[in-house]
Design an enzyme around this catalytic site. Structure first.
Site, PDB file in Angstrom:
ATOM      1  N   TYR A 111      -5.322   2.435   9.685  1.00 37.32           N
ATOM      2  CA  TYR A 111      -5.182   2.679   8.239  1.00 37.32           C
ATOM      3  C   TYR A 111      -5.439   4.144   7.893  1.00 37.32           C
ATOM      4  O   TYR A 111      -6.440   4.733   8.291  1.00 37.32           O
ATOM      5  CB  TYR A 111      -6.168   1.803   7.460  1.00 37.32           C
ATOM      6  CG  TYR A 111      -6.140   2.052   5.960  1.00 37.32           C
ATOM      7  CD1 TYR A 111      -5.104   1.549   5.191  1.00 37.32           C
ATOM      8  CD2 TYR A 111      -7.141   2.804   5.344  1.00 37.32           C
ATOM      9  CE1 TYR A 111      -5.065   1.775   3.816  1.00 37.32           C
ATOM     10  CE2 TYR A 111      -7.116   3.037   3.981  1.00 37.32           C
ATOM     11  CZ  TYR A 111      -6.069   2.521   3.225  1.00 37.32           C
ATOM     12  OH  TYR A 111      -6.020   2.758   1.874  1.00 37.32           O
ATOM     13  N   GLY A 118      -3.677   2.151   0.336  1.00 36.99           N
ATOM     14  CA  GLY A 118      -3.686   1.174  -0.741  1.00 36.99           C
ATOM     15  C   GLY A 118      -2.636   0.101  -0.538  1.00 36.99           C
ATOM     16  O   GLY A 118      -2.600  -0.561   0.512  1.00 36.99           O
TER      17      GLY A 118
END
Length: 208
Positions: A111, A118
């Site tokens: 990530y 998001g």
């Protein structure tokens, strides 16, 4: 033109130094409060930095990856302590960085490294665009308005950020932690606008 010519700004809007005549000081504050704040802070930098450098009794807060005591945070915020990165912690950060890069090179999703952020966390970013994504992330957040945050607030914020990164959760380089700590030790914290953030978090723009 008056601001560029009198305050010492260059054509790119960067202040070269607080060269304002005393009579023009209030005028700058009225027409360009941000430039006034930068000049005012620069006028204090020389004395503050010399004081930091000459303070032989100043203690050092060493970032070891452990929780940062509030007393240490306050000392750094008040300019009563230097900040350094523990050598063992620096090695651990370098090891964590290498592990993160190895995992990323294997194609595994990480990530914010090779994915979006998001709601775009499931979007993979092509390898040739990773560096651009990281640069754009900083640029998208590094803008703010309003009165500058007080010096002690900025110092506390930077110290807390460096301490959190030293706990090794993000795969950052030791150089990043050291680059955040260096202005604290030198007595030269940046000017941070008090307003202007994005998303649900209120600290992204000031931290950037």
């Amino acid at each position: 033109n008056w601001i560029y010519g009198v305050s010492g700004m260059n054509s790119g809007g960067t202040i070269r130094g607080p060269h304002l005549p005393q009579g023009d000081w209030c005028r700058l504050r009225a027409v360009a409060p941000t430039a006034h704040a930068q000049c005012a802070q620069q006028r204090r930098f020389g004395t503050y930095a010399r004081g930091m450098a000459g303070e032989s009794s100043m203690r050092t807060v060493t970032l070891s990856g452990a929780a940062l005591p509030i007393e240490d945070l306050e000392a750094v915020a008040r300019g009563a302590a230097r900040v350094s990165l523990d050598a063992g912690t620096a090695r651990a950060l370098a090891s964590g960085r290498a592990a993160m890069l190895s995992r990323a090179s294997s194609g595994a999703p990480i990530y914010g490294v090779n994915t979006g952020f998001g709601s775009f966390a499931n979007v993979r970013i092509d390898g040739d665009r990773l560096a651009l994504m990281q640069r754009n992330l900083i640029l998208s957040h590094a803008a703010g308005v309003g009165e500058p945050l007080p010096r002690d607030v900025v110092r506390a914020m930077m110290c807390a950020l460096a301490a959190r990164l030293a706990r090794n959760p993000s795969g950052v380089r030791p150089a990043l932690v050291e680059s955040i700590a260096a202005p604290l030790t030198a007595g030269l914290p940046p000017l941070v606008p008090s307003r202007g953030s994005v998303g649900a978090s209120g600290d992204l723009a000031p931290l950037a």
